[in-house]
Design an enzyme around this catalytic site. Structure first.
Site, short mmCIF file in Angstrom:
data_model
loop_
_atom_site.label_atom_id
_atom_site.label_comp_id
_atom_site.label_asym_id
_atom_site.label_seq_id
_atom_site.Cartn_x
_atom_site.Cartn_y
_atom_site.Cartn_z
N HIS A 1 4.68 27.48 -10.27
CA HIS A 1 5.05 26.23 -9.59
C HIS A 1 5.33 26.49 -8.11
O HIS A 1 5.79 27.56 -7.72
CB HIS A 1 6.23 25.54 -10.27
CG HIS A 1 7.50 26.32 -10.32
ND1 HIS A 1 8.46 26.29 -9.33
CD2 HIS A 1 8.01 27.14 -11.27
CE1 HIS A 1 9.49 27.04 -9.66
NE2 HIS A 1 9.24 27.60 -10.84
N ASP A 39 7.34 24.59 -6.04
CA ASP A 39 8.64 24.16 -5.52
C ASP A 39 9.70 25.23 -5.74
O ASP A 39 9.51 26.17 -6.51
CB ASP A 39 9.08 22.85 -6.17
CG ASP A 39 9.25 22.96 -7.68
OD1 ASP A 39 8.38 23.56 -8.33
OD2 ASP A 39 10.25 22.43 -8.22
N GLU A 70 8.96 21.60 -10.76
CA GLU A 70 9.39 22.33 -11.95
C GLU A 70 10.90 22.46 -12.00
O GLU A 70 11.51 22.41 -13.07
CB GLU A 70 8.74 23.72 -11.96
CG GLU A 70 8.95 24.51 -13.26
CD GLU A 70 10.22 25.36 -13.28
OE1 GLU A 70 10.55 25.90 -14.35
OE2 GLU A 70 10.88 25.47 -12.22
N ASP A 76 6.21 33.09 -14.10
CA ASP A 76 7.52 32.54 -13.74
C ASP A 76 8.63 33.27 -14.48
O ASP A 76 9.72 32.75 -14.65
CB ASP A 76 7.57 31.04 -14.07
CG ASP A 76 8.73 30.33 -13.39
OD1 ASP A 76 9.36 30.94 -12.50
OD2 ASP A 76 9.02 29.18 -13.76
#
Length: 494
Positions: free
Chosen positions: A77, A79, A146, A170
């Protein structure tokens, strides 16, 4: 050991990490980074899709010899959580992150680093930019929001994806394979404010909770760290029995998925009660220093006499309901897994308390690897809200990621680790929200794994990334892509 950022940026992963660190990318503010990713793909003549949620999908054809290998989806992601130290002037809407090296660690300066999940973006860009790395057909998916709503992943159209092998980047622990994660839901309790006029001859004081470590509301929930919202609630409740006072506002925390480090309450009281208030602050400083001596040894409560120009305070009923909410809203670990030793099964974090013109909002991040337990916590929170006459809503409901005992991509990662290090890699589950669960629901038969380098204190201004681990994890990742050519996918068909 790297002595300068310029030297570190010679490695393509850190070059791209530095590039995206110049682009503000807090959750909900992803237009600039999304457009950057689109330009990156188009400049390299790759297939690019940007959807209405600003998710970006970049596709790259297989290198020679890998054309018949199953397509791999690589996902992260764009963000990041935007937290900064008190007094820091950094503007997350426009300022670049100020990166710095300390030993073998990469930090930002007084802010979150955004390695969660900028490192996935950097890995992906370095891979897409190279003509020398062998790999199957790639579908790189970089999602938005996210850290707040999971809205990006929820909005991805699975028709744009062909892959059935899914590598999420992640995770935050090197030499470990993440194979399962918790689902989650955001819980919001809203208390209407009834205001009353400020009584005569009162002084205003700001009570502040400071010095807590905070941390990720999933990963760090088992560390026993203090929650500033719950701490200030305990203090305000105790004061009720000592002397009359009035509350003008209560605020704490900045992100629902971060254990809140700071909280403030502005109260007003008559002069004959000031000494009692000072004594109570001293008393609670001793209490919290004792309770949190291991997890948060630097915790302290401060008291400041302030000037004020407001004319209203909470009514007594609003004040009591606000304090009761702080005391009773569920918080912390709710259950531990009986199957995996040390794994939190369900938890909730009262992450943000905000006083607005007409209401007080209490926002919690609830997680569980068992769906029924997630809703049990929600039910408890709703009972509190209903009892106090508050509005109750939920948002950002996303699924858990169940363990797949027949995962081929896990078996391949295990094989490569054994070849490289001569030891079995550790298989872990995590009490955090990973987007794998959403994609597994969208794409039947998806085989998922999550990897990542060592990073620490994410979601706090002390977030830092291990440089050596980042490079080690990168090489491991590339070795798996290369070995996919030799893996018998048909024999081990899913």
């Amino acid at each position: 050991m790297y002595k300068s950022l310029e030297e570190l940026k010679k490695h393509r992963v850190f070059y791209y990490f530095s590039e995206i660190s110049n682009i503000p990318r807090g959750s909900g503010n992803e237009k600039a980074i999304s457009d950057y990713l689109v330009r990156f793909g188009k400049e390299r003549h790759l297939e690019v899709i940007q959807d209405e949620a600003l998710n970006v999908i970049i596709k790259k054809k297989a290198t020679p010899g890998y054309e018949n290998i199953p397509t791999v989806i690589i996902q992260g992601h764009m963000d990041m959580v935007c937290e900064k130290n008190k007094g820091t002037l950094h503007d997350f809407e426009k300022d670049p992150l100020l990166l710095r090296i300390v030993g073998d660690m990469l930090y930002a300066t007084d802010t979150t680093l955004g390695a969660d999940n900028g490192i996935a973006v950097a890995y992906a860009l370095a891979l897409l930019d190279s003509d020398e790395i062998p790999h199957p057909s790639l579908e790189v998916v970089i999602t938005t929001e996210e850290e707040t709503t999971m809205g990006g992943a929820l909005a991805v159209d699975p028709a744009n994806l062909n892959g059935k092998i899914f590598i999420n980047i992640d995770s935050e622990e090197d030499n470990k394979l993440l194979v399962s994660s918790a689902g989650g839901i955001k819980v919001i309790q809203t208390l209407p404010i009834v205001w009353q006029d400020i009584p005569k001859d009162v002084s205003a004081y700001c009570i502040s909770v400071r010095g807590l470590k905070g941390g990720h509301s999933g990963i760090s929930i088992n560390k026993g760290r203090g929650n500033s919202n719950k701490i200030i609630g305990r203090l305000l409740y105790d004061l009720l029995a000592e002397f009359p006072y009035f509350i003008q506002q209560i605020n704490g925390g900045v992100a629902v998925n971060a254990i809140p480090r700071e909280a403030d309450a502005i109260i007003l009281l008559h002069s004959d009660s000031v000494e009692k208030l000072e004594n109570k602050i001293d008393e609670w400083n001793v209490i919290f220093k004792n309770e949190l001596q291991t997890s948060d040894p630097d915790v302290y409560i401060s008291l400041e006499n302030i000037k004020f120009d407001f004319t209203k305070v909470f009514s007594e009923e609003t004040m009591r309901k606000a304090i009761t909410s702080l005391m009773l809203i569920p918080n912390g670990i709710q259950s531990m897994s009986m199957e995996i030793e040390g794994l939190v099964e369900s938890s909730t974090n009262l992450g943000v308390v905000t006083t607005l013109d007409t209401e007080i909002k209490f926002e919690s991040d609830t997680r569980s690897s068992v769906k029924s337990l997630k809703y049990n916590i929600v039910s408890k929170a709703k009972i509190v809200a209903d009892t106090l006459g508050c509005q109750f809503t939920t948002e950002c409901n996303y699924p858990e990621w169940p363990y797949n005992p027949n995962s081929n991509i896990r078996k391949l990662f295990e094989k490569i680790h054994k070849q490289k290090h001569g030891t079995d890699i550790e298989i872990i589950a995590v009490h955090a929200g990973i987007e794998c669960g959403i994609f597994i629901e969208k794409i039947p038969g998806l085989d998922a794994i999550s990897i990542g380098p060592d990073m620490y204190n994410v979601h706090t201004p002390d977030e830092h990334l291990n440089i050596h681990s980042t490079m080690n994890n990168w090489k491991y990742f590339l070795s798996v892509l290369k070995e996919m050519k030799s893996y018998n996918w048909k024999e081990n068909s899913m």
